[in-house]
Design a protein around this motif. Sequence first.
Motif, PDB file in Angstrom:
ATOM      1  N   MET A   1       4.280  21.542 -16.095  1.00 34.96           N
ATOM      2  CA  MET A   1       4.995  20.429 -16.086  1.00 34.96           C
ATOM      3  C   MET A   1       4.386  18.999 -16.234  1.00 34.96           C
ATOM      4  SD  MET A   1       7.647  20.542 -13.455  1.00 34.96           S
ATOM      5  CE  MET A   1       9.023  21.237 -13.209  1.00 34.96           C
ATOM      6  N   THR A   2       4.839  18.328 -17.186  1.00 34.14           N
ATOM      7  CA  THR A   2       3.932  16.861 -17.112  1.00 34.14           C
ATOM      8  C   THR A   2       4.845  15.856 -16.405  1.00 34.14           C
ATOM      9  OG1 THR A   2       5.154  16.531 -19.076  1.00 34.14           O
ATOM     10  CG2 THR A   2       2.904  17.524 -19.428  1.00 34.14           C
ATOM     11  N   ARG A   3       4.119  14.964 -15.718  1.00 29.95           N
ATOM     12  CA  ARG A   3       4.965  14.078 -15.322  1.00 29.95           C
ATOM     13  C   ARG A   3       4.952  12.777 -16.195  1.00 29.95           C
ATOM     14  NH1 ARG A   3       3.103  13.382  -8.829  1.00 29.95           N
ATOM     15  NH2 ARG A   3       4.290  11.656  -9.212  1.00 29.95           N
ATOM     16  N   ARG A   4       6.081  12.300 -16.228  1.00 29.34           N
ATOM     17  CA  ARG A   4       6.214  10.969 -17.221  1.00 29.34           C
ATOM     18  C   ARG A   4       5.346   9.901 -16.331  1.00 29.34           C
ATOM     19  NH1 ARG A   4      12.127   8.949 -17.172  1.00 29.34           N
ATOM     20  NH2 ARG A   4      12.082   8.506 -15.064  1.00 29.34           N
ATOM     21  N   ALA A   5       5.068   8.774 -17.100  1.00 24.82           N
ATOM     22  CA  ALA A   5       4.394   7.750 -16.435  1.00 24.82           C
ATOM     23  C   ALA A   5       5.241   6.680 -15.669  1.00 24.82           C
ATOM     24  CB  ALA A   5       3.676   6.758 -17.724  1.00 24.82           C
ATOM     25  N   GLU A   6       4.717   6.352 -14.589  1.00 20.31           N
ATOM     26  CA  GLU A   6       5.609   5.425 -13.848  1.00 20.31           C
ATOM     27  C   GLU A   6       5.642   4.228 -14.443  1.00 20.31           C
ATOM     28  OE1 GLU A   6       4.575   5.579  -9.849  1.00 20.31           O
ATOM     29  OE2 GLU A   6       4.222   7.608  -9.605  1.00 20.31           O
ATOM     30  N   LYS A   7       6.822   3.500 -14.501  1.00 20.31           N
ATOM     31  CA  LYS A   7       7.225   2.253 -15.154  1.00 20.31           C
ATOM     32  C   LYS A   7       7.438   1.245 -14.154  1.00 20.31           C
ATOM     33  CE  LYS A   7       7.858   4.079 -19.632  1.00 20.31           C
ATOM     34  NZ  LYS A   7       8.998   3.744 -21.007  1.00 20.31           N
ATOM     35  N   GLY A   8       7.541   1.389 -13.000  1.00 18.35           N
ATOM     36  CA  GLY A   8       8.071   0.458 -11.882  1.00 18.35           C
ATOM     37  C   GLY A   8       7.185   0.651 -10.633  1.00 18.35           C
ATOM     38  N   MET A   9       7.907  -0.024  -9.614  1.00 23.11           N
ATOM     39  CA  MET A   9       7.354  -0.084  -8.154  1.00 23.11           C
ATOM     40  C   MET A   9       8.661   0.529  -7.690  1.00 23.11           C
ATOM     41  SD  MET A   9       5.768  -3.522  -7.637  1.00 23.11           S
ATOM     42  CE  MET A   9       5.768  -3.638  -5.973  1.00 23.11           C
ATOM     43  N   THR A  10       8.266   1.375  -6.559  1.00 25.77           N
ATOM     44  CA  THR A  10       9.407   1.924  -5.600  1.00 25.77           C
ATOM     45  C   THR A  10       9.806   0.795  -4.615  1.00 25.77           C
ATOM     46  OG1 THR A  10       7.663   2.656  -3.797  1.00 25.77           O
ATOM     47  CG2 THR A  10       8.176   4.344  -5.648  1.00 25.77           C
ATOM     48  N   LEU A  11      11.037   1.121  -4.141  1.00 26.58           N
ATOM     49  CA  LEU A  11      11.535  -0.042  -3.367  1.00 26.58           C
ATOM     50  C   LEU A  11      10.674  -0.055  -2.146  1.00 26.58           C
ATOM     51  CD1 LEU A  11      14.027  -1.769  -2.560  1.00 26.58           C
ATOM     52  CD2 LEU A  11      15.284   0.139  -1.414  1.00 26.58           C
ATOM     53  N   ALA A  12      10.088   1.007  -1.455  1.00 26.73           N
ATOM     54  CA  ALA A  12       9.104   0.848  -0.284  1.00 26.73           C
ATOM     55  C   ALA A  12       7.835   0.083  -0.685  1.00 26.73           C
ATOM     56  CB  ALA A  12       8.931   2.084   0.024  1.00 26.73           C
ATOM     57  N   GLU A  13       7.339   0.100  -1.788  1.00 27.36           N
ATOM     58  CA  GLU A  13       6.271  -0.750  -2.178  1.00 27.36           C
ATOM     59  C   GLU A  13       6.695  -2.190  -2.477  1.00 27.36           C
ATOM     60  OE1 GLU A  13       3.706   2.339  -5.113  1.00 27.36           O
ATOM     61  OE2 GLU A  13       5.329   1.424  -5.916  1.00 27.36           O
ATOM     62  N   LEU A  14       7.898  -2.484  -2.926  1.00 27.43           N
ATOM     63  CA  LEU A  14       8.474  -3.798  -2.956  1.00 27.43           C
ATOM     64  C   LEU A  14       8.476  -4.685  -1.499  1.00 27.43           C
ATOM     65  CD1 LEU A  14       9.448  -6.094  -4.956  1.00 27.43           C
ATOM     66  CD2 LEU A  14      11.476  -4.939  -4.850  1.00 27.43           C
ATOM     67  N   LEU A  15       9.157  -3.891  -0.795  1.00 26.01           N
ATOM     68  CA  LEU A  15       9.267  -4.266   0.476  1.00 26.01           C
ATOM     69  C   LEU A  15       8.028  -4.603   1.086  1.00 26.01           C
ATOM     70  CD1 LEU A  15      12.437  -2.105   1.721  1.00 26.01           C
ATOM     71  CD2 LEU A  15      12.425  -4.559   1.405  1.00 26.01           C
ATOM     72  N   VAL A  16       7.031  -3.905   1.184  1.00 32.08           N
ATOM     73  CA  VAL A  16       5.762  -4.035   1.691  1.00 32.08           C
ATOM     74  C   VAL A  16       5.123  -5.293   1.049  1.00 32.08           C
ATOM     75  CG1 VAL A  16       3.415  -3.174   1.920  1.00 32.08           C
ATOM     76  CG2 VAL A  16       5.190  -1.537   2.331  1.00 32.08           C
ATOM     77  N   ALA A  17       5.141  -5.465  -0.325  1.00 33.78           N
ATOM     78  CA  ALA A  17       4.561  -6.667  -1.011  1.00 33.78           C
ATOM     79  C   ALA A  17       5.284  -7.792  -0.320  1.00 33.78           C
ATOM     80  CB  ALA A  17       4.703  -6.450  -2.463  1.00 33.78           C
ATOM     81  N   LEU A  18       6.604  -7.932  -0.267  1.00 37.52           N
ATOM     82  CA  LEU A  18       7.397  -9.058   0.128  1.00 37.52           C
ATOM     83  C   LEU A  18       7.058  -9.370   1.408  1.00 37.52           C
ATOM     84  CD1 LEU A  18      10.794  -8.439  -1.491  1.00 37.52           C
ATOM     85  CD2 LEU A  18       9.142 -10.168  -2.166  1.00 37.52           C
ATOM     86  N   THR A  19       6.883  -8.414   2.354  1.00 30.63           N
ATOM     87  CA  THR A  19       6.541  -8.501   3.726  1.00 30.63           C
ATOM     88  C   THR A  19       5.259  -9.215   3.981  1.00 30.63           C
ATOM     89  OG1 THR A  19       7.834  -6.582   4.468  1.00 30.63           O
ATOM     90  CG2 THR A  19       6.199  -7.477   5.940  1.00 30.63           C
ATOM     91  N   LEU A  20       4.173  -8.527   3.197  1.00 36.12           N
ATOM     92  CA  LEU A  20       2.908  -9.154   3.279  1.00 36.12           C
ATOM     93  C   LEU A  20       2.743 -10.748   2.393  1.00 36.12           C
ATOM     94  CD1 LEU A  20       0.564  -6.347   1.793  1.00 36.12           C
ATOM     95  CD2 LEU A  20       0.841  -7.460   4.073  1.00 36.12           C
ATOM     96  N   LEU A  21       3.491 -10.859   1.687  1.00 34.67           N
ATOM     97  CA  LEU A  21       3.714 -12.212   0.985  1.00 34.67           C
ATOM     98  C   LEU A  21       4.352 -13.422   2.063  1.00 34.67           C
ATOM     99  CD1 LEU A  21       3.343 -14.211  -1.466  1.00 34.67           C
ATOM    100  CD2 LEU A  21       5.643 -13.585  -2.111  1.00 34.67           C
ATOM    101  N   GLY A  22       5.364 -12.718   2.670  1.00 30.34           N
ATOM    102  CA  GLY A  22       5.996 -13.753   3.771  1.00 30.34           C
ATOM    103  C   GLY A  22       5.065 -14.157   4.890  1.00 30.34           C
ATOM    104  N   MET A  23       4.222 -13.096   5.350  1.00 30.82           N
ATOM    105  CA  MET A  23       3.349 -13.083   6.494  1.00 30.82           C
ATOM    106  C   MET A  23       2.106 -14.467   5.915  1.00 30.82           C
ATOM    107  SD  MET A  23       3.195  -9.351   8.050  1.00 30.82           S
ATOM    108  CE  MET A  23       1.532  -9.613   8.601  1.00 30.82           C
ATOM    109  N   VAL A  24       1.750 -14.303   4.800  1.00 24.87           N
ATOM    110  CA  VAL A  24       0.535 -14.940   4.301  1.00 24.87           C
ATOM    111  C   VAL A  24       1.260 -16.286   4.178  1.00 24.87           C
ATOM    112  CG1 VAL A  24      -0.746 -15.781   2.191  1.00 24.87           C
ATOM    113  CG2 VAL A  24      -0.830 -13.434   3.130  1.00 24.87           C
TER     114      VAL A  24
END
Length: 188
Positions: A1-24
């Motif tokens: 089985m081949t995995r297809r290339a990921e084209k985006g971010m998961t919802l969890a990654e987006l929430l972590v990034a927004l939380t870090l941006l808010g804290m900064v």
Amino acid sequence: MTRRAEKGMTLAELLVALTLLGMVSVMMMGGLSFGVRSWERTEESSAQINAAVRVHAFLRARLSETARPDAVTGDAGSLTFSALWLTALGGAGFYEFELTRRDGTLVLAWHPVADDDMASDALGGERSLLEGVTGLGIAYFGQPPGYPAAEWVDRWEEGWSAPRLIRIEAALADPRHDWPTLTVGLPG
């Protein structure tokens, strides 16, 4: 089985990034607010120091140009003397000055010495030199009549020979600011 290339971010990654941006952002705003408060306190302190320096320079200049040192009079809370002065209104000549403390303010009043009819009351005035003054102490160094030697005294009367020095001390309401003692030698 081949995995297809990921084209985006998961919802969890987006929430972590927004939380870090808010804290900064919160930390940056706090730092900016602290900087603004520090700047304002420094400006306020500088303004008070500059006011004291200007008052010192003005009084030193006027006292060092005392026209008739024998006409210096005063006590521990007020000083009267005459000196040469060129006003902003163009009224050059000799003026009588009175330095006092009134209602927590160091006040200087002046009027032309009326040696002739040319002296105009319009050239007289009064100005607040420094706010927040809780105490004023003026001392005179010289040899008053009846004193065996020159010494500091808290009054100087009309008709006495000129004092050699005048010392002006002021207590300020704000303990963060200081009025350096002003000691001026009189001419003659």
